[in-house]
Design a protein around this motif. Structure first.
Motif, PDB file in Angstrom:
ATOM      1  N   THR A  43      15.727 -51.253  40.555  1.00 15.60           N
ATOM      2  CA  THR A  43      15.333 -50.539  39.872  1.00 15.60           C
ATOM      3  C   THR A  43      14.328 -51.775  39.377  1.00 15.60           C
ATOM      4  N   PHE A  44      14.619 -52.016  39.317  1.00 16.37           N
ATOM      5  CA  PHE A  44      13.613 -53.545  38.084  1.00 16.37           C
ATOM      6  C   PHE A  44      12.215 -52.625  37.910  1.00 16.37           C
ATOM      7  N   LEU A  45      12.136 -53.236  40.017  1.00 20.87           N
ATOM      8  CA  LEU A  45      10.837 -53.246  40.175  1.00 20.87           C
ATOM      9  C   LEU A  45      10.697 -51.631  39.702  1.00 20.87           C
ATOM     10  N   LEU A  46      11.509 -50.659  40.259  1.00 27.38           N
ATOM     11  CA  LEU A  46      10.851 -49.038  40.546  1.00 27.38           C
ATOM     12  C   LEU A  46      10.444 -49.295  38.984  1.00 27.38           C
ATOM     13  N   SER A  47      11.003 -49.897  38.140  1.00 25.52           N
ATOM     14  CA  SER A  47      10.061 -48.678  37.089  1.00 25.52           C
ATOM     15  C   SER A  47       8.700 -49.342  36.611  1.00 25.52           C
ATOM     16  N   PHE A  48       8.170 -49.976  37.816  1.00 21.16           N
ATOM     17  CA  PHE A  48       6.882 -50.135  37.455  1.00 21.16           C
ATOM     18  C   PHE A  48       5.999 -50.096  38.100  1.00 21.16           C
ATOM     19  N   THR A  49       6.322 -49.002  38.655  1.00 17.79           N
ATOM     20  CA  THR A  49       5.786 -47.622  39.923  1.00 17.79           C
ATOM     21  C   THR A  49       5.769 -46.768  39.692  1.00 17.79           C
ATOM     22  N   ASN A  50       5.386 -45.721  40.423  1.00 16.81           N
ATOM     23  CA  ASN A  50       5.017 -44.463  40.470  1.00 16.81           C
ATOM     24  C   ASN A  50       5.628 -43.345  41.156  1.00 16.81           C
ATOM     25  N   SER A  51       6.914 -44.566  41.648  1.00 16.25           N
ATOM     26  CA  SER A  51       8.050 -42.999  42.451  1.00 16.25           C
ATOM     27  C   SER A  51       8.532 -42.317  41.304  1.00 16.25           C
ATOM     28  N   ARG A  52       8.449 -41.059  41.682  1.00 15.85           N
ATOM     29  CA  ARG A  52       9.326 -40.052  41.559  1.00 15.85           C
ATOM     30  C   ARG A  52      10.069 -38.808  42.504  1.00 15.85           C
ATOM     31  N   PHE A  53      10.004 -38.085  43.988  1.00 18.82           N
ATOM     32  CA  PHE A  53      10.848 -37.868  43.938  1.00 18.82           C
ATOM     33  C   PHE A  53      11.590 -38.791  45.067  1.00 18.82           C
ATOM     34  N   MET A  54      10.706 -39.760  45.677  1.00 20.44           N
ATOM     35  CA  MET A  54      11.095 -41.149  46.843  1.00 20.44           C
ATOM     36  C   MET A  54      10.690 -43.116  46.233  1.00 20.44           C
ATOM     37  N   PRO A  55      11.199 -43.808  46.220  1.00 19.84           N
ATOM     38  CA  PRO A  55      10.129 -44.528  46.383  1.00 19.84           C
ATOM     39  C   PRO A  55       8.793 -44.911  47.065  1.00 19.84           C
ATOM     40  N   SER A  56       8.406 -44.974  45.371  1.00 23.48           N
ATOM     41  CA  SER A  56       6.671 -45.470  45.673  1.00 23.48           C
ATOM     42  C   SER A  56       7.112 -46.897  45.756  1.00 23.48           C
ATOM     43  N   TYR A  57       5.794 -47.574  45.744  1.00 18.91           N
ATOM     44  CA  TYR A  57       5.648 -49.258  45.572  1.00 18.91           C
ATOM     45  C   TYR A  57       4.060 -49.323  44.054  1.00 18.91           C
ATOM     46  N   LYS A  58       3.820 -48.062  43.786  1.00 23.27           N
ATOM     47  CA  LYS A  58       1.686 -48.583  43.531  1.00 23.27           C
ATOM     48  C   LYS A  58       1.984 -48.830  42.199  1.00 23.27           C
ATOM     49  N   TRP A  59       1.806 -50.050  42.028  1.00 16.90           N
ATOM     50  CA  TRP A  59       2.038 -50.281  40.414  1.00 16.90           C
ATOM     51  C   TRP A  59       1.346 -49.820  39.571  1.00 16.90           C
ATOM     52  N   VAL A  60       2.161 -49.430  38.632  1.00 20.65           N
ATOM     53  CA  VAL A  60       1.206 -49.166  37.232  1.00 20.65           C
ATOM     54  C   VAL A  60       1.626 -50.245  36.361  1.00 20.65           C
ATOM     55  N   GLY A  61       2.399 -50.981  36.226  1.00 22.23           N
ATOM     56  CA  GLY A  61       2.296 -51.608  34.754  1.00 22.23           C
ATOM     57  C   GLY A  61       3.039 -51.572  34.196  1.00 22.23           C
ATOM     58  N   LEU A  62       3.112 -51.041  32.607  1.00 21.83           N
ATOM     59  CA  LEU A  62       4.020 -50.924  31.784  1.00 21.83           C
ATOM     60  C   LEU A  62       4.152 -49.063  31.766  1.00 21.83           C
ATOM     61  N   GLN A  63       3.676 -48.424  32.178  1.00 20.34           N
ATOM     62  CA  GLN A  63       3.431 -47.038  32.399  1.00 20.34           C
ATOM     63  C   GLN A  63       5.004 -46.290  32.208  1.00 20.34           C
ATOM     64  N   GLN A  64       5.559 -46.785  32.660  1.00 20.08           N
ATOM     65  CA  GLN A  64       6.988 -45.607  32.479  1.00 20.08           C
ATOM     66  C   GLN A  64       7.131 -46.220  31.527  1.00 20.08           C
ATOM     67  N   TYR A  65       7.002 -46.395  31.047  1.00 20.46           N
ATOM     68  CA  TYR A  65       7.893 -47.451  29.379  1.00 20.46           C
ATOM     69  C   TYR A  65       7.122 -46.818  28.314  1.00 20.46           C
ATOM     70  N   GLU A  66       6.043 -46.923  28.703  1.00 18.79           N
ATOM     71  CA  GLU A  66       5.072 -46.074  27.738  1.00 18.79           C
ATOM     72  C   GLU A  66       5.400 -44.028  27.528  1.00 18.79           C
ATOM     73  N   ARG A  67       5.553 -44.127  28.273  1.00 22.89           N
ATOM     74  CA  ARG A  67       6.356 -42.616  28.334  1.00 22.89           C
ATOM     75  C   ARG A  67       7.742 -42.495  28.369  1.00 22.89           C
ATOM     76  N   LEU A  68       8.141 -43.241  28.523  1.00 16.47           N
ATOM     77  CA  LEU A  68       9.401 -43.480  27.663  1.00 16.47           C
ATOM     78  C   LEU A  68       9.806 -43.102  26.491  1.00 16.47           C
ATOM     79  N   LEU A  69       8.763 -44.237  26.085  1.00 17.54           N
ATOM     80  CA  LEU A  69       8.941 -44.070  24.769  1.00 17.54           C
ATOM     81  C   LEU A  69       8.186 -43.204  23.712  1.00 17.54           C
ATOM     82  N   ASP A  70       7.017 -42.623  24.784  1.00 21.26           N
ATOM     83  CA  ASP A  70       6.916 -40.970  23.708  1.00 21.26           C
ATOM     84  C   ASP A  70       7.769 -39.885  24.410  1.00 21.26           C
ATOM     85  N   ASN A  71       8.581 -40.150  25.068  1.00 17.80           N
ATOM     86  CA  ASN A  71       9.859 -38.832  25.279  1.00 17.80           C
ATOM     87  C   ASN A  71      10.490 -38.834  24.080  1.00 17.80           C
TER      88      ASN A  71
END
Length: 302
Positions: A43-71
């Motif tokens: 789960t920690f690794l997935l939080s740094f990826t652009n995973s959507r309906f299925m796991p994806s391992y394309k690294w996006v850094g802290l982008q998901q955390y930024e989206r979360l804090l803007d939600n």
């Protein structure tokens, strides 16, 4: 030669006795390592990826955390957790301690009363949420019952009020968990040395003073254990919300666990859901680590 033969015959049994505990525990240890710690790391690794309906391992850094804090919904869920968790933990502790002190007086029918207060813990949160959803439903429960009895001005429509619905969750959670806190403190009270209480009574101390100044301060480990358990229940609360309000009206009663589930499994935002799950884990660790540090330091000094 006879001693060597005896040793040879006994050695396989000795080896079995040495390895049997490891063999028995191995499946449980493997399940914990894979099913618990393994999935935390995943789960920690997935939080740094652009995973959507299925796991994806394309690294996006802290982008998901930024989206979360803007939600906005995440902030509503976090604020609800502060209100819900604070009231749930505080009321459960106070009510549980009061019930434990009451039962510690060796009152009549103590076993029956203890069973009544412990019974809600035998129910799942789904059952508790469903039952309280019926009770607090303005068209079916207590609101309708009291108005049918003539209390026309009575209104208990918190379940459909966005500003008050979170308090319905508090009521249901306290009803289920306060008996468990009572049992913890009652066990602690029964372990207190009675000679200390008798000595305080001889010195003229009143019963409330004895409990407030002597007995309850000695139950510090019980207090922290109850606090840890209640905080864990509050942070991971999902089934109670799902059964009682489904996060509504709108998402007025949303909690982080509900947010995580909705975005991970129904909205196709697995990376965002993983980020929210890691922040929930961080909240648990923020409570757990200081407590463990304090306990270990005290044992070291002892």
């Amino acid at each position: 030669m006879s001693s060597i033969a005896v040793f040879a015959k006994a050695s396989p049994l000795d080896a079995l006795q040495r390895w049997l505990p490891q063999v028995v525990l191995a499946p449980s240890v493997l399940i914990v390592l894979v099913g618990f710690y393994g999935y935390i790391i995943w789960t920690f690794l997935l939080s740094f990826t652009n995973s959507r309906f299925m796991p994806s391992y394309k690294w996006v850094g802290l982008q998901q955390y930024e989206r979360l804090l803007d939600n906005d919904r995440w902030w509503v869920a976090s604020q609800n957790l502060l209100v819900y968790g604070g009231l749930f933990i505080g009321i459960s502790l106070v009510l549980g301690v009061l019930l434990a002190v009451l039962l510690d007086q060796r009152i009549r029918r103590e076993g029956f009363i203890r069973t009544v207060y412990l019974y809600p813990m035998a129910l799942s949160m789904i059952v508790t949420g469903t039952a309280w959803k019926w009770l607090l439903n303005p068209g079916l429960g207590l609101d309708k019952l009291l108005r049918d009895w003539g209390w026309e001005g009575f209104r208990l429509d918190w379940l459909v009020d966005p500003d008050r619905v979170v308090y319905c969750l508090v009521i249901a959670a306290v009803w289920q968990s306060s008996g468990f806190v009572m049992a913890l403190f009652l066990a602690g009270l029964r372990g207190v040395d009675q000679s200390i209480i008798r000595a305080a009574q001889v010195d003229g101390a009143s019963l409330p003073t004895i409990y407030l100044r002597i007995v309850l301060p000695s139950l510090r480990p019980v207090f922290f254990s109850a606090l840890m358990i209640l905080a864990h229940i509050a942070i991971k609360s999902f089934d109670l919300v799902a059964a009682m309000t489904a996060g509504g009206p709108g998402y007025a009663s949303d909690l982080p666990a509900m947010f995580m589930y909705a975005h991970t499994f129904t909205r196709g935002q697995m990376g965002l859901g993983a980020a929210s799950a890691m922040l929930m884990l961080g909240a648990v660790l923020a409570i757990l680590v200081p407590y463990l540090y304090s306990e270990l330091r005290n044992k070291r000094h002892d």
